[in-house]
Scaffold this motif. Structure first.
Motif: not given
Lengths: 418, 239, 296, 310
Positions: A309, A312, A410-411
């Motif tokens: 995360e 991200k 995107d994580g």
């Protein structure tokens, strides 16, 4: 001479991935490329398209080129152990896959197979050089595929030139690798496509940038010291600072603190391995959030598994992406998934896959395992554009160039932005 | 009582000690004389477990101690005052003494330390000073005190007078006599035969690893020619 | 500024955690353990493997790493270092032999971890611990930083006091000065050496786990980087001095920080070697080291 | 045979240059000086040659000689400033000297080529030249391993105080070892860069320190034969271990550990011990006399000295 094999290649490729066909057919003119792009969609069309362009020539040549039955041994030197093993192992998967396809197709002729003798350089330049010089002195080896480490490649390239044997490298992004007639590289140097993020920089209105890079990695140095300043001049943003750190750096609080004081719009993180994860997560802990941007480089995604995360939104330019719209890439991605238990294809696999096809095509084009003939054929083939797992690749002085994609983490994984 | 019988020690192919016989009795000083390289130090090192023997026996009050580890031997009651004193130079005087009493109980340590300070007031004076800064004589006293702290009944002393100013030699050897008088068995190796004989009860002369003379110190004092003959003989091999 | 000081202090605490066990082992039982970095890395790696299977919290992860580190260190001591010390003809030959033994040992776990991770970074993201950042008066501090500061400085000072004041600590100091006379004092060197290695290994494991939390991920090669810095720290402070380790860690961390803050950073590697070289020229026994320390 | 040499030219060349590097470390080591400055000398020799050849078009041999001499000069100065140190402290000082040079190489800009290093160093040194130089050095070194000089060197190492007492100028011997070590180390680097045609900071880093050290210890510290045996072993090990594939490093580590534990004198030491035992057995009476003369605390020294006398 090499043109004469087009027909055979085209036919053989029908049941195969389109790569082989395309590689062989695309000797430079755009018409060929267009025709083959169409061909990938429909096998029948493809066959006729190929015949249309070269039928006469090909038929004439059909008789003249028959490779003597037997095994053509190509040597591949790669880092299967040591710090670069992650790249080497993935690369060899590409070579294996390509080899399997080539031999299954029988494209090389009746009773002709190609095999790869894989030698592990253990991520050591000395071992790479020792193995390379041995292979280079073996007259039965028509062409060599070179390993991923730059420090090894700068030592092996002069040997290739001296022994007059063609070598195709993947990775090895340093200067001093592609140095003459016999050295080829199938991985575009990062500074040649990093500019791909230019559109992103413009779109986000980035006006100022600070750079953090590994000062002992040739590829990252070139990106930080050459590509980025060029891009800055081009797009009119300002580089506030460029901090080169050695790979022994583990804590990045100090350079981050310096950068936070400069307060740029974006930070480019061009570090090695785990350092990227540490920098990115320490940046996040220091409160670096959107709209502040983090830019990375190709391959950085390999370090993000553990910070997920936190990474991200990191954006970078990549030469390869599994979601690439290119037909040839999709065919390759599927082939990798089928061969390796649903595995997601990587750029390392793609480069070596294409390089292996280039080697096979060069032998076919030369219709010989003579070193000089193979190298000449390879030079001709790389004179134009080759379409393969990496999509469309052109060459500048035997050194690959691709347009590249802008991708973002995107994580969980990287996704194509455009 | 410490008894050494038929002790043989080798360094590789070199025989350093052959058929060594010695006894140390409580209250007495047994003096071992001999030239450099005669095997004296090796014998002491073997007794306290620092050197392995080929054959022979070392018993303490009838119990075999040969082949035990040095730390085990200290616990059984044999302490060593090593050649050149070898105090723990960077440590304080008091720490050196505490190390001497490493195997003893806290009460014993407190009591013995008081006794040692009484015996050597200079050590008390400099108890928190770094021992490496003491003079040679003071360091020798510290080495004695350290050995006493272990509560050992048998104390081995390797060349206590070595490197000391002649004026101090007497007082150091006097202290050694005092230790024996307090009931300890002392086995002392000395180069300074004359001074050593003044305080010893028994004397053993060794040459080339073998005992060549054994008798009372008094006898030797009365007949110095005898000892000198042996020592002279041994000394010849020095050249 | 306060933020920078805090960050540099955290880095210093990390250095303390890593160098503490190494200094202890070198200064007392005379083993310059080249495999310390390997123990550090492999303990974290074992914890990582476990966390991949069972999502654990920080205490459990640290416990696994510490136990792993302790076991690896004890095994090394028992199987390699102790036999070498026993066989050594003289201390000087033994010293080199120990260094070589450590070098050989360190290659083994690194190679295993490299194979397993393909040299990709690994971390404890599969566990349940979450890094939290707090802002206090404009200064950002994370929960990992707080733990590192407390554990690093606490263990550093605690160990130093223990060495200075306890009976076993005194015995260890004596071993560092003169192993042979220590044996004459009844100090059981092999037993104490094993205990020291165990403690040092556990510290390496602790450092491995905490650093992995702090950096979020490490690689198979991370230990080697710290090893070279630890040499500098230990010699800077003085071999055998635990307070010296703390001092050395602070000097190195703050020097590196200053170089990174006020220059373009590329000379930061030279800081540790430069400091090391300089201190050896001016004061070879280290800042807090005593001149008489025998072990050279 | 010629075919084999041709094919393995690089490995043979590596063996020879690594051997020279090992000798450069071994010379001070035989005097009891653990110095890793040789890696730094190697860097000076290598970079010096590369810079002269590629940036100033100096001829190959001139470059090699000048760069090796430069290494010797630096070594002399280093020997003077670190003369106070000994043991592992000296080792550490020399390690940091070498790694400082490596940091300079990284930050040297266009002169050193930064992280990329310098490449395209194509000279006219063949494997035969390198072999010839190695033979000359072996010849010279073997002089120090015989007779009176050998005994003096051994005494300086084993017990410098005793050696001083015997009238040996220990300081002078140790100080002299630096330029010699520097010259040979610089030569090793200069020849290596000609063999590899390239040099970069990575090739003169801590890994090389570790390799050099293991070579000496595993091969044997006392004689050039040990350095040669170690070089052969470590340069060819990857070739030999091809069959273990990915476990090469594990096998390497285990072998090093075994060697450290079981054969403290190195491979050559084992052989010497055996030879030694035989000669000692024949010379028993003489040994006893010498033993008595030398003092029992120096039994080790006596042993080796008497062995050589006999």
């Amino acid at each position: 001479m090499y043109r004469s094999k087009k027909h055979r290649l085209g036919v053989a490729a029908v049941g195969l991935s389109a790569v082989l066909t395309l590689a062989a057919c695309s000797s430079g003119d755009s018409e060929d490329t267009a025709a083959t792009a169409e061909a990938t969609e429909e096998v029948v069309v493809e066959e006729s398209a190929t015949e249309d362009t070269t039928q006469e020539e090909a038929e004439a040549a059909e008789e003249t080129c028959v490779l003597p039955p037997g095994d053509i041994k190509v040597v591949s030197i790669d880092s299967m152990t040591g710090p670069a093993a992650f790249a080497g192992i993935l690369a060899e998967k590409g070579a294996d896959l390509a080899l399997k396809e080539i031999n299954a197709s029988g494209v090389l002729g009746d009773g002709v197979t190609m095999s790869i003798e894989l030698l592990d350089d253990a991520t050591s330049p000395d071992e790479a050089a020792a193995q390379f010089s041995k292979a280079a002195k073996d007259p039965d080896v028509p062409v060599i595929m070179g390993g991923v480490i730059s420090s090894g490649a700068v030592v092996t390239s002069p040997i290739a030139e001296k022994e007059k044997v063609a070598v195709v490298y993947t990775q090895a992004g340093s200067p001093g690798v592609v140095i003459g007639d016999y050295t080829f590289r199938y991985t575009p140097p990062m500074d040649s496509y990093w500019g791909g993020v230019g559109s992103y920089i413009e779109e986000k209105g980035i006006k100022t940038m600070s750079v953090l890079y590994a000062n002992d990695n040739p590829t990252l140095i070139a990106t930080a010291e050459t590509a980025l300043p060029a891009l800055a001049a081009d797009l009119g943003f300002e580089i506030l600072s460029s901090t080169g750190l050695p790979n022994s750096t583990q804590d990045f609080k100090a350079p981050i603190s310096k950068i936070l004081k400069e307060d740029p719009d974006a930070v480019a993180v061009l570090m090695v391995g785990a350092q990227n994860a540490t920098v990115v997560s320490q940046m996040r802990e220091s409160g670096w959030e959107a709209p502040k941007e983090l830019l990375g480089f190709a391959g950085i995604e390999n370090n993000f598994a553990d910070i997920g995360e936190a990474a991200k939104g990191v954006t970078w330019a990549s030469i390869f992406h599994v979601d690439s719209p290119a037909q040839s890439t999709q065919a390759f991605v599927d082939a990798v998934a089928a061969e390796y238990d649903g595995e997601e294809a990587s750029n390392y696999t793609a480069e070596r896959y294409d390089a292996t096809y280039l080697v096979a095509n060069s032998i076919l084009a030369a219709c010989s395992t003579d070193r000089q003939a193979v190298r000449d054929a390879m030079a001709d083939l790389t004179n134009g554009s080759i379409t393969g797992a990496l999509g469309d690749v052109t060459f500048e002085n035997q050194d690959a160039r691709v347009a590249g994609f802008v991708v973002q983490w995107d994580g969980e994984k990287m996704v194509v932005l455009k | 009582m410490l008894e050494v019988t038929d002790l043989v020690v080798r360094y590789g192919p070199v025989q350093a000690v052959s058929d060594m016989r010695l006894t140390a009795t409580p209250g007495q000083i047994t003096l071992v004389l001999g030239a450099n390289g005669a095997g004296k130090t090796t014998t002491l090192r073997t007794i306290c477990g620092l050197q392995r023997a080929v054959s022979g026996s070392v018993t303490l009050n009838g119990q075999n101690i040969l082949g035990l580890s040095p730390s085990r031997i200290v616990r059984l009651g044999v302490a060593m005052v090593p050649e050149g004193r070898r105090v723990f130079a960077p440590l304080t005087v008091e720490d050196n003494l505490r190390l001497g009493g490493y195997t003893a109980s806290r009460q014993d340590n407190d009591r013995t330390m008081a006794e040692v300070y009484e015996m050597f007031p200079i050590l008390h004076e400099r108890r928190s000073g770094v021992s490496g800064l003491l003079s040679g004589g003071e360091q020798q006293m510290l080495a004695f005190g350290r050995a006493l702290m272990s509560q050992a009944e048998t104390i081995l002393m390797d060349e206590p007078s070595m490197g000391l100013a002649p004026a101090i030699v007497d007082s150091v050897l006097e202290s050694a006599r005092g230790i024996a008088d307090s009931g300890k068995a002392v086995l002392m190796v000395e180069q300074n035969a004359e001074a050593g004989l003044e305080i010893a009860n028994d004397v053993v002369v060794v040459s080339r690893g073998e005992v060549v003379y054994q008798g009372s110190a008094e006898g030797a004092r009365k007949n110095p020619e005898l000892v000198r003959a042996f020592l002279g003989d041994a000394a010849l091999t020095d050249d | 500024m306060v933020q920078d000081l805090l960050n540099a202090t955290t880095l210093a605490s990390i250095y303390v955690l890593f160098a503490l066990g190494m200094s202890l082992v070198w200064g007392t039982i005379g083993i310059l353990n080249f495999a310390h970095g390997s123990i550090f890395m492999f303990s974290a790696f074992i914890a990582y493997l476990v966390v991949q299977q069972i999502p654990l919290g920080m205490p459990a992860v640290i416990a696994i790493a510490m136990v792993s580190g302790a076991l690896i260190a004890v095994a090394m001591q028992y199987l390699v270092f102790q036999p070498i010390m026993k066989k050594a003809k003289n201390p000087h030959a033994g010293e080199l032999q120990l260094v070589i033994g450590g070098i050989g040992l360190s290659a083994i776990p690194i190679s295993f971890a490299q194979r397993s991770t393909l040299s990709n970074p690994f971390g404890f993201s599969a566990g349940t611990f979450e890094t939290q950042a707090y802002t206090i008066g404009g200064v950002i501090i994370t929960n990992v930083m707080i733990i590192i500061l407390i554990v690093g400085l606490g263990l550093g000072v605690g160990t130093a006091l223990w060495i200075r004041n306890s009976k076993k600590g005194l015995a260890l100091r004596a071993l560092g000065v003169d192993p042979e006379v220590s044996a004459m004092m009844g100090i059981d060197r092999p037993k104490l050496a094993l205990a020291t290695m165990l403690y040092s290994g556990a510290l390496a494991g602790l450092a491995g786990a905490l650093l992995t939390y702090y950096f979020n991920s490490i690689t198979s090669e991370s230990g080697d980087t710290l090893l070279l810095k630890a040499f500098a720290i230990i010699i800077l402070g003085g071999v055998g001095s635990i307070f010296g380790v703390i001092l050395g860690s602070f000097i190195l961390a703050f020097a590196e920080f200053a170089v990174l803050l006020y220059t373009n950073g590329s000379w930061v590697t030279a800081v540790s070697f430069g400091l090391l070289f300089l201190i050896l020229l001016i004061r070879p026994q280290g800042i807090l080291g005593k001149k008489e320390v025998r072990r050279t | 045979m010629m075919g084999w040499i041709d094919q393995n030219e690089f490995l043979i060349g590596s063996t020879l240059t690594v051997f020279l590097l090992a000798i450069s470390i071994q010379i001070p080591l035989r005097l009891g000086v653990i110095s890793f400055a040789s890696i730094g000398y190697y860097a000076i020799g290598g970079y010096g040659t590369a810079i002269l050849m590629t940036q100033y078009d100096v001829s190959t041999w001139t470059s090699v000689v000048v760069a090796s001499m430069a290494a010797a000069v630096v070594a002399t100065l280093l020997g003077l400033i670190i003369s106070r140190l000994n043991g592992l402290y000296l080792a550490m000082a020399t390690v940091s000297f070498s790694l400082l040079l490596s940091a300079i190489a990284v930050n040297g800009g266009s002169v050193t080529g930064g992280a990329v290093g310098l490449f395209g160093v194509i000279g006219d040194i063949t494997i035969w030249h390198t072999a010839g130089i190695a033979v000359v050095i072996i010849f010279l070194v073997s002089f120090t391993e015989r007779g009176k000089l050998s005994r003096r060197i051994d005494a300086t190492r084993e017990d410098s105080q005793l050696a001083s007492a015997m009238g040996i100028n220990v300081t002078a011997y140790r100080r002299l070892s630096f330029p010699i070590s520097g010259l040979i180390g610089g030569l090793a680097g200069a020849l290596a860069v000609n063999l590899k045609t390239a040099i970069n900071p990575e090739s003169v880093n801590f890994t090389l320190v570790v390799l050099a050290l293991t070579i000496i210890i595993i091969g044997g510290q006392a004689s050039w034969i040990g350095a040669l045996a170690g070089s052969l072993f470590f340069v060819w090990l990857p070739e030999i271990l091809v069959f273990v594939g990915e476990w090469e490093e594990v096998v390497y580590g285990t072998l090093v550990v075994f060697a450290a534990v079981l054969v403290p004198g190195g491979v050559v030491g084992v052989f010497n011990d055996w030879r030694h035992r035989r000669s000692v057995a024949r010379e028993r009476p003489k040994v006893a006399l010498l033993e008595a003369a030398a003092g029992e605390s120096d039994a080790e020294l006596t042993q080796s000295r008497s062995g050589k006398d006999g």
